[in-house]
Design a protein around this motif. Sequence first.
Motif, PDB file in Angstrom:
ATOM      1  N   LEU A  78       0.826  -1.201   0.000  1.00 50.43           N
ATOM      2  CA  LEU A  78       0.000   0.000   0.000  1.00 50.43           C
ATOM      3  C   LEU A  78       0.864   1.255   0.000  1.00 50.43           C
ATOM      4  CD1 LEU A  78      -2.770   1.372   0.175  1.00 50.43           C
ATOM      5  CD2 LEU A  78      -2.624   1.124   2.655  1.00 50.43           C
ATOM      6  N   LEU A  79       1.916   1.270   0.809  1.00 50.89           N
ATOM      7  CA  LEU A  79       2.828   2.421   0.832  1.00 50.89           C
ATOM      8  C   LEU A  79       3.534   2.592  -0.511  1.00 50.89           C
ATOM      9  CD1 LEU A  79       4.384   2.008   4.391  1.00 50.89           C
ATOM     10  CD2 LEU A  79       2.760   3.752   3.638  1.00 50.89           C
ATOM     11  N   ARG A  80       3.976   1.479  -1.116  1.00 50.37           N
ATOM     12  CA  ARG A  80       4.656   1.544  -2.409  1.00 50.37           C
ATOM     13  C   ARG A  80       3.724   2.091  -3.491  1.00 50.37           C
ATOM     14  NH1 ARG A  80       5.032  -0.844  -7.099  1.00 50.37           N
ATOM     15  NH2 ARG A  80       3.455  -2.409  -6.642  1.00 50.37           N
ATOM     16  N   SER A 113       1.082   3.970  -3.064  1.00 54.99           N
ATOM     17  CA  SER A 113       0.789   5.378  -2.771  1.00 54.99           C
ATOM     18  C   SER A 113       1.906   6.280  -3.288  1.00 54.99           C
ATOM     19  CB  SER A 113       0.603   5.585  -1.272  1.00 54.99           C
ATOM     20  OG  SER A 113      -0.550   4.918  -0.819  1.00 54.99           O
ATOM     21  N   GLU A 114       3.150   5.855  -3.086  1.00 52.71           N
ATOM     22  CA  GLU A 114       4.291   6.624  -3.601  1.00 52.71           C
ATOM     23  C   GLU A 114       4.283   6.651  -5.122  1.00 52.71           C
ATOM     24  OE1 GLU A 114       7.783   4.893  -1.866  1.00 52.71           O
ATOM     25  OE2 GLU A 114       7.261   5.579   0.153  1.00 52.71           O
ATOM     26  N   ARG A 137       1.680   6.361  -7.087  1.00 53.48           N
ATOM     27  CA  ARG A 137       0.566   7.222  -7.493  1.00 53.48           C
ATOM     28  C   ARG A 137       0.980   8.683  -7.441  1.00 53.48           C
ATOM     29  NH1 ARG A 137      -3.227  10.234  -4.725  1.00 53.48           N
ATOM     30  NH2 ARG A 137      -5.205  10.521  -5.792  1.00 53.48           N
ATOM     31  N   GLN A 138       1.665   9.077  -6.369  1.00 54.99           N
ATOM     32  CA  GLN A 138       2.090  10.466  -6.238  1.00 54.99           C
ATOM     33  C   GLN A 138       3.102  10.837  -7.322  1.00 54.99           C
ATOM     34  OE1 GLN A 138       0.657  12.731  -4.094  1.00 54.99           O
ATOM     35  NE2 GLN A 138       1.748  14.094  -5.490  1.00 54.99           N
TER      36      GLN A 138
END
Length: 98
Positions: free
Chosen positions: A22-24, A26-27, A29-30
């Motif tokens: 999820l963190l990967r 999200s990064e 996506r940004q």
Amino acid sequence: SYCAVKKTSPIMEEVRYYGKELLRLSEQRQTVLDQMVELAQPLPEYDILLSIPGIAETTATSIIGELGDIRRFQSANQINAFIGIDLRHYESGNFLAK
């Protein structure tokens, strides 16, 4: 739940995996959003969209991405048809006006 499983349970490893994923994502996506903003900034419609209250960089770039080159439309009616709205449609009871 933390109390429901042991620290050595495979479920805990799965939760850690999905948390990291999820963190990967999200990064990632940004990063993509930042690239989209960079590509949209030179376009004249970008500043026009930003001037509308409630529309920020991400929304402006999403609108541009969905519509593509807005200059290909000959009229507002063509844009409305493309996005699926008909502003001239009026309906009341059994009366339908176009």
